[in-house]
Design a protein around this motif. Structure first.
Motif, PDB file in Angstrom:
ATOM      1  N   PRO A 188     -77.186 -31.123  11.529  1.00 25.80           N
ATOM      2  CA  PRO A 188     -76.823 -29.750  11.134  1.00 25.80           C
ATOM      3  C   PRO A 188     -75.430 -29.635  10.529  1.00 25.80           C
ATOM      4  N   ASP A 189     -74.476 -30.399  11.039  1.00 30.60           N
ATOM      5  CA  ASP A 189     -73.111 -30.352  10.522  1.00 30.60           C
ATOM      6  C   ASP A 189     -73.082 -30.777   9.054  1.00 30.60           C
ATOM      7  N   TYR A 190     -73.747 -31.896   8.729  1.00 28.33           N
ATOM      8  CA  TYR A 190     -73.766 -32.375   7.342  1.00 28.33           C
ATOM      9  C   TYR A 190     -74.518 -31.402   6.438  1.00 28.33           C
ATOM     10  N   VAL A 191     -75.633 -30.867   6.936  1.00 28.84           N
ATOM     11  CA  VAL A 191     -76.425 -29.930   6.136  1.00 28.84           C
ATOM     12  C   VAL A 191     -75.599 -28.689   5.809  1.00 28.84           C
ATOM     13  N   LEU A 192     -74.871 -28.166   6.808  1.00 27.13           N
ATOM     14  CA  LEU A 192     -74.058 -26.980   6.599  1.00 27.13           C
ATOM     15  C   LEU A 192     -72.943 -27.249   5.590  1.00 27.13           C
ATOM     16  N   LYS A 193     -72.284 -28.409   5.711  1.00 36.08           N
ATOM     17  CA  LYS A 193     -71.218 -28.747   4.776  1.00 36.08           C
ATOM     18  C   LYS A 193     -71.761 -28.937   3.366  1.00 36.08           C
ATOM     19  N   ALA A 194     -72.962 -29.510   3.266  1.00 33.56           N
ATOM     20  CA  ALA A 194     -73.561 -29.751   1.957  1.00 33.56           C
ATOM     21  C   ALA A 194     -73.934 -28.455   1.253  1.00 33.56           C
ATOM     22  N   GLN A 195     -74.080 -27.354   2.012  1.00 30.65           N
ATOM     23  CA  GLN A 195     -74.354 -26.052   1.416  1.00 30.65           C
ATOM     24  C   GLN A 195     -73.194 -25.622   0.513  1.00 30.65           C
ATOM     25  N   LYS A 196     -71.982 -26.041   0.869  1.00 31.46           N
ATOM     26  CA  LYS A 196     -70.793 -25.634   0.136  1.00 31.46           C
ATOM     27  C   LYS A 196     -70.200 -26.767  -0.705  1.00 31.46           C
ATOM     28  N   ASP A 197     -70.737 -27.967  -0.556  1.00 32.12           N
ATOM     29  CA  ASP A 197     -70.164 -29.143  -1.215  1.00 32.12           C
ATOM     30  C   ASP A 197     -71.236 -29.814  -2.071  1.00 32.12           C
ATOM     31  N   ASP A 198     -71.183 -29.574  -3.370  1.00 32.85           N
ATOM     32  CA  ASP A 198     -72.190 -30.137  -4.273  1.00 32.85           C
ATOM     33  C   ASP A 198     -72.170 -31.665  -4.261  1.00 32.85           C
ATOM     34  N   GLU A 199     -70.964 -32.245  -4.141  1.00 36.14           N
ATOM     35  CA  GLU A 199     -70.874 -33.708  -4.140  1.00 36.14           C
ATOM     36  C   GLU A 199     -71.590 -34.287  -2.931  1.00 36.14           C
ATOM     37  N   LEU A 200     -71.328 -33.716  -1.750  1.00 38.11           N
ATOM     38  CA  LEU A 200     -71.967 -34.217  -0.536  1.00 38.11           C
ATOM     39  C   LEU A 200     -73.476 -34.061  -0.619  1.00 38.11           C
ATOM     40  N   ARG A 201     -73.940 -32.920  -1.103  1.00 39.96           N
ATOM     41  CA  ARG A 201     -75.381 -32.710  -1.236  1.00 39.96           C
ATOM     42  C   ARG A 201     -75.999 -33.746  -2.175  1.00 39.96           C
ATOM     43  N   GLY A 202     -75.331 -34.010  -3.282  1.00 36.71           N
ATOM     44  CA  GLY A 202     -75.827 -35.014  -4.216  1.00 36.71           C
ATOM     45  C   GLY A 202     -75.815 -36.409  -3.623  1.00 36.71           C
ATOM     46  N   LEU A 203     -74.769 -36.729  -2.880  1.00 38.91           N
ATOM     47  CA  LEU A 203     -74.669 -38.050  -2.256  1.00 38.91           C
ATOM     48  C   LEU A 203     -75.810 -38.256  -1.260  1.00 38.91           C
ATOM     49  N   MET A 204     -76.042 -37.268  -0.393  1.00 33.72           N
ATOM     50  CA  MET A 204     -77.069 -37.421   0.633  1.00 33.72           C
ATOM     51  C   MET A 204     -78.463 -37.495   0.017  1.00 33.72           C
ATOM     52  N   ASN A 205     -78.695 -36.666  -0.992  1.00 30.56           N
ATOM     53  CA  ASN A 205     -80.011 -36.687  -1.634  1.00 30.56           C
ATOM     54  C   ASN A 205     -80.209 -37.912  -2.509  1.00 30.56           C
ATOM     55  N   GLY A 206     -79.142 -38.670  -2.742  1.00 34.44           N
ATOM     56  CA  GLY A 206     -79.249 -39.889  -3.522  1.00 34.44           C
ATOM     57  C   GLY A 206     -79.711 -41.095  -2.724  1.00 34.44           C
TER      58      GLY A 206
END
Length: 262
Positions: free
Chosen positions: A50-68
């Motif tokens: 949940p912590d990473y998911v919440l941060k990825a809501q506001k951080d495009d780089e993190l969201r892209g990294l995780m989905n990569g």
């Protein structure tokens, strides 16, 4: 950066607030790992809590990294619950601590070489000593601590290249990277094409757990599904905000997303 979803690793996923979470169980995980090692095809694995998911809501780089990553496993009951709320449940919680027998027992049985990279100096070595004792026959190809980031929270390119060369020289089949999020995901994304280990797994502070004891979470904690409360009791200063304010915000967002979807 290679795109995720190599034909070998095609699988069903569920979108949890923008993060592509894998709907696979430990059996599928083990088969993917075995195939990656046998074929020397890169398989990258990370974990969504949940912590990473919440941060990825506001951080495009993190969201892209995780989905990569090829696999994005459900780390935490909050992600498991969200998948159920969205009508596409995952088999269950699959954090590093839940998969110790898979992550080290399978390599011990198959004769694969494992490398531990990350956490504070001395932690990976202590973890390596324990897993060798718990899984006779396990080969630890090498260890490296993870304190290499500069004041900007990034590993300098020259340092990263040297670390990659040192890891490759040990010829591991499986590389565990415990640098914390998003540094570990960034390292894997930037150097997956240079790393020769076919299986690369992010693991956060997992080595600290392995350095302490095999079953970091007592059985009754896992049975009651209150691992987050157990960690909060152990590290209240560091984790109180994550498991109170941020967790509450995460649950509100999950429910709001479900209402909008209806």
């Amino acid at each position: 950066m290679k795109a995720p979803g190599h034909e070998r690793w095609r699988h069903d996923t569920v979108d949890v607030l923008g993060i592509r979470v894998s709907r696979v169980d430990a059996t599928v995980l083990r088969s993917f790992v075995a195939e990656a090692v046998a074929s020397r095809t890169t398989l990258t694995i990370t974990f969504a809590n949940p912590d990473y998911v919440l941060k990825a809501q506001k951080d495009d780089e993190l969201r892209g990294l995780m989905n990569g990553f090829d696999l994005n496993l459900a780390d935490g009951w909050g992600v498991v619950l969200a998948a159920r709320v969205f009508g596409r449940p995952v088999p269950g919680r699959m954090a590093n601590d839940d998969l110790t027998d898979d992550l080290f027992g399978q390599p011990a049985a198959e004769g694969w070489r494992v490398f531990l990279f990350g956490n504070a100096p001395g932690v990976a070595e202590a973890a390596a000593a324990n897993v060798r004792a718990w899984y006779p026959g396990l080969t630890i190809a090498g260890t490296l601590h993870g304190h290499w980031a500069d004041e900007h929270g990034r590993i300098p390119a020259a340092t990263a290249e040297r670390l990659v060369d040192e890891i490759n020289a040990a010829s591991p089949d499986i590389l565990h990277v415990g640098l914390g999020t998003p540094l570990q995901q960034r390292f894997v994304a930037e150097y997956r094409d240079r790393l020769t280990a076919p299986v690369i797994i992010t693991c956060g502070a997992y080595f600290e757990h392995l350095a302490e004891r095999r079953d970091y979470y007592p059985t009754w904690v896992l049975r009651l599904r209150i691992g987050f409360l157990y960690r909060l009791a152990r590290e209240p200063r560091r984790l109180w905000r994550r498991y109170t304010i941020e967790l509450g915000s995460y649950l509100v967002r999950v429910l709001a997303h479900r209402v909008r979807a209806r």
